[in-house]
Scaffold this motif. Structure first.
Motif, PDB file in Angstrom:
ATOM      1  N   GLN A 187       4.470  18.212   3.961  1.00  0.00           N
ATOM      2  CA  GLN A 187       3.371  17.878   3.050  1.00  0.00           C
ATOM      3  C   GLN A 187       3.594  16.479   2.490  1.00  0.00           C
ATOM      4  O   GLN A 187       4.721  16.113   2.142  1.00  0.00           O
ATOM      5  CB  GLN A 187       3.279  18.901   1.917  1.00  0.00           C
ATOM      6  CG  GLN A 187       2.915  20.300   2.373  1.00  0.00           C
ATOM      7  CD  GLN A 187       2.732  21.254   1.214  1.00  0.00           C
ATOM      8  OE1 GLN A 187       2.859  20.870   0.046  1.00  0.00           O
ATOM      9  NE2 GLN A 187       2.425  22.513   1.529  1.00  0.00           N
ATOM     10  N   ILE A 188       2.500  15.703   2.409  1.00  0.00           N
ATOM     11  CA  ILE A 188       2.551  14.340   1.870  1.00  0.00           C
ATOM     12  C   ILE A 188       1.473  14.202   0.807  1.00  0.00           C
ATOM     13  O   ILE A 188       0.297  14.512   1.054  1.00  0.00           O
ATOM     14  CB  ILE A 188       2.344  13.285   2.976  1.00  0.00           C
ATOM     15  CG1 ILE A 188       3.448  13.389   4.034  1.00  0.00           C
ATOM     16  CG2 ILE A 188       2.321  11.879   2.379  1.00  0.00           C
ATOM     17  CD1 ILE A 188       3.229  12.484   5.231  1.00  0.00           C
TER      18      ILE A 188
ATOM     19  N   CYS B 103      14.574  10.909   5.757  1.00  0.00           N
ATOM     20  CA  CYS B 103      13.212  10.608   5.285  1.00  0.00           C
ATOM     21  C   CYS B 103      12.971   9.112   5.474  1.00  0.00           C
ATOM     22  O   CYS B 103      13.768   8.286   5.020  1.00  0.00           O
ATOM     23  CB  CYS B 103      13.076  10.994   3.813  1.00  0.00           C
ATOM     24  SG  CYS B 103      11.592  10.342   3.001  1.00  0.00           S
ATOM     25  N   VAL B 104      11.870   8.750   6.127  1.00  0.00           N
ATOM     26  CA  VAL B 104      11.516   7.348   6.363  1.00  0.00           C
ATOM     27  C   VAL B 104      10.169   7.072   5.705  1.00  0.00           C
ATOM     28  O   VAL B 104       9.172   7.739   6.004  1.00  0.00           O
ATOM     29  CB  VAL B 104      11.445   7.018   7.868  1.00  0.00           C
ATOM     30  CG1 VAL B 104      11.036   5.559   8.072  1.00  0.00           C
ATOM     31  CG2 VAL B 104      12.787   7.297   8.535  1.00  0.00           C
TER      32      VAL B 104
ATOM     33  N   PRO C   8       0.819  -1.212   0.000  1.00  0.00           N
ATOM     34  CA  PRO C   8       0.000   0.000   0.000  1.00  0.00           C
ATOM     35  C   PRO C   8       0.861   1.276   0.000  1.00  0.00           C
ATOM     36  O   PRO C   8       2.046   1.236   0.269  1.00  0.00           O
ATOM     37  CB  PRO C   8      -0.807  -0.110   1.295  1.00  0.00           C
ATOM     38  CG  PRO C   8      -0.716  -1.546   1.707  1.00  0.00           C
ATOM     39  CD  PRO C   8       0.601  -2.034   1.212  1.00  0.00           C
ATOM     40  N   THR C   9       0.207   2.406  -0.273  1.00  0.00           N
ATOM     41  CA  THR C   9       0.898   3.693  -0.319  1.00  0.00           C
ATOM     42  C   THR C   9       1.655   3.929   0.985  1.00  0.00           C
ATOM     43  O   THR C   9       1.109   3.704   2.071  1.00  0.00           O
ATOM     44  CB  THR C   9      -0.125   4.820  -0.544  1.00  0.00           C
ATOM     45  OG1 THR C   9      -0.831   4.571  -1.755  1.00  0.00           O
ATOM     46  CG2 THR C   9       0.569   6.170  -0.635  1.00  0.00           C
ATOM     47  N   PRO C  10       2.903   4.374   0.899  1.00  0.00           N
ATOM     48  CA  PRO C  10       3.704   4.502   2.121  1.00  0.00           C
ATOM     49  C   PRO C  10       3.288   5.698   2.986  1.00  0.00           C
ATOM     50  O   PRO C  10       2.728   6.679   2.494  1.00  0.00           O
ATOM     51  CB  PRO C  10       5.124   4.687   1.580  1.00  0.00           C
ATOM     52  CG  PRO C  10       4.928   5.337   0.246  1.00  0.00           C
ATOM     53  CD  PRO C  10       3.664   4.746  -0.302  1.00  0.00           C
ATOM     54  N   GLU C  11       3.619   5.578   4.272  1.00  0.00           N
ATOM     55  CA  GLU C  11       3.539   6.713   5.190  1.00  0.00           C
ATOM     56  C   GLU C  11       4.948   7.279   5.343  1.00  0.00           C
ATOM     57  O   GLU C  11       5.937   6.550   5.263  1.00  0.00           O
ATOM     58  CB  GLU C  11       2.987   6.262   6.544  1.00  0.00           C
ATOM     59  CG  GLU C  11       1.562   5.728   6.475  1.00  0.00           C
ATOM     60  CD  GLU C  11       1.063   5.269   7.831  1.00  0.00           C
ATOM     61  OE1 GLU C  11       1.872   5.297   8.795  1.00  0.00           O
ATOM     62  OE2 GLU C  11      -0.116   4.879   7.932  1.00  0.00           O
ATOM     63  N   PHE C  12       5.024   8.608   5.556  1.00  0.00           N
ATOM     64  CA  PHE C  12       6.326   9.265   5.626  1.00  0.00           C
ATOM     65  C   PHE C  12       6.540   9.896   7.000  1.00  0.00           C
ATOM     66  O   PHE C  12       5.593  10.409   7.622  1.00  0.00           O
ATOM     67  CB  PHE C  12       6.449  10.349   4.554  1.00  0.00           C
ATOM     68  CG  PHE C  12       6.584   9.813   3.157  1.00  0.00           C
ATOM     69  CD1 PHE C  12       7.822   9.400   2.678  1.00  0.00           C
ATOM     70  CD2 PHE C  12       5.485   9.718   2.319  1.00  0.00           C
ATOM     71  CE1 PHE C  12       7.962   8.901   1.391  1.00  0.00           C
ATOM     72  CE2 PHE C  12       5.612   9.224   1.025  1.00  0.00           C
ATOM     73  CZ  PHE C  12       6.850   8.823   0.565  1.00  0.00           C
ATOM     74  N   GLU C  13       7.798   9.871   7.409  1.00  0.00           N
ATOM     75  CA  GLU C  13       8.235  10.580   8.610  1.00  0.00           C
ATOM     76  C   GLU C  13       9.558  11.272   8.305  1.00  0.00           C
ATOM     77  O   GLU C  13      10.378  10.755   7.538  1.00  0.00           O
ATOM     78  CB  GLU C  13       8.411   9.625   9.794  1.00  0.00           C
ATOM     79  CG  GLU C  13       7.122   8.960  10.247  1.00  0.00           C
ATOM     80  CD  GLU C  13       7.361   7.935  11.344  1.00  0.00           C
ATOM     81  OE1 GLU C  13       8.544   7.600  11.595  1.00  0.00           O
ATOM     82  OE2 GLU C  13       6.386   7.460  11.955  1.00  0.00           O
TER      83      GLU C  13
END
Length: 337
Positions: A266-267, A289-290, A244-249
């Motif tokens: 912004q994501i 960036c993770v 699935p679409t990634p989450e970012f941190e």
């Protein structure tokens, strides 16, 4: 097999001679044109079949039989099937018409006649073809990368349909598979819309589709560093592919960053931007960036550089640094260091 055919022929002859005793003698006198008779007729299910029988003025009695069942004796209809009728154009034709033909109509039809010399028959075998129809196909599925996948596509028709598969990517090349398509260790580039086509040249092929989604962990494809001057806006970018679409941190050293005064994150889908307003000296440095989803995570370093520090905006050594390293190497060789 030969004995069985002789027995069947004798039964047909016996039925024929019994039938001749029942056929009214008032029917026009004609005989079959044996050279114009057709051995086989191929018809599509639902169409109208005309089984031809041509006669002349030498016939005293005539009838139509299906196997051993009487359909017509002269002009008297014995069959109860409303789809069946006669085609009699003038005195030269005694043909059988079957409307909305179905598979159970397939078989042997006999035009039987009695002439002054001897009885004659003209046999025609009706072949009923059925368009290919897909009656069962796999539902859309979601699998993890590396899984084994089997897609099914079951079809019926007469003759038996040929089943082919394609993955509707730009090449859309045929795949090895018939009723069942096996994909061993599916990869992310094998995700997409699969087409199953059943064809037997009777009608337009029947086509069904199966959508296959392949989940895989994030892979960071691109980062964009920057080197803004003090007091200006600094932007760092990170792009990742994942299903699935990634989450970012975003992290600075070990500290997770969030939307606070001076920082905006912004994501959008597989992209994220870290914006630092009014850059100060303390803001320069390494950011992380993770990208993560339930299958895994990947990180990458992105840099906010001081202008003119000798690095390009993508974090790789710039030409000036490479040049200094090259000169230093030559100097070391020259002075034998």
């Amino acid at each position: 097999m030969h004995v069985g055919r002789k027995s069947c022929w004798r039964q047909l002859q016996a039925s024929f001679f019994r039938l001749l005793c029942l056929i009214p003698t008032g029917f026009p006198v004609r005989s079959v044109d044996m050279q114009r008779a057709t051995d086989n007729i191929t018809i599509r299910q639902g169409d109208t079949a005309i089984i031809r029988c041509y006669v002349d003025d030498k016939v005293s009695k005539v009838a139509w039989l299906n196997r051993s069942n009487i359909i017509f004796a002269g002009e008297d209809k014995w069959s109860l099937d409303p789809r069946v009728g006669l085609v009699t154009k003038g005195q030269l034709e005694y043909s059988l018409r079957i409307q909305k033909v179905d598979v159970y109509d397939e078989g042997s039809y006999t035009c039987s006649i009695q002439t002054k010399q001897q009885p004659k028959t003209s046999q025609v075998y009706l072949i009923v073809q059925v368009p290919a129809t897909i009656y069962k196909v796999s539902e859309d599925i979601i699998v993890n990368e590396g899984s084994n996948v089997t897609l099914s596509c079951l079809a019926s028709g007469r003759p038996d349909p040929l089943i082919t598969w394609r993955l509707l990517n730009p090449s859309a090349e045929p795949l090895d598979g018939e009723e069942y398509l096996d994909i061993i260790g599916i990869m992310r580039n094998q995700a997409g819309r699969y087409e199953c086509k059943a064809s037997n040249d009777v009608a337009t092929p029947d086509v069904k589709y199966v959508n296959v989604v392949v989940n895989y962990p994030p892979s960071i494809r691109k980062t964009q560093s920057s080197e803004p001057p003090v007091g200006r806006l600094g932007t760092l970018q990170c792009e990742a592919a994942a299903v699935p679409t990634p989450e970012f941190e975003w992290y600075r050293d070990d500290k997770r960053l969030s939307n606070t005064q001076g920082i905006n994150i912004q994501i959008l889908g597989g992209n994220t931007i870290l914006m630092i307003a009014n850059v100060t000296e303390e803001d320069y440095g390494n950011y992380t960036c993770v990208a993560s989803n339930r299958l895994g995570a990947q990180s990458a370093s992105v840099f906010l550089y001081r202008p003119g520090t000798g690095r390009d905006i993508n974090g790789s050594a710039c030409a000036s640094l490479s040049l200094w390293l090259l000169l230093a190497s030559f100097a070391c060789l020259f002075f034998k260091c």
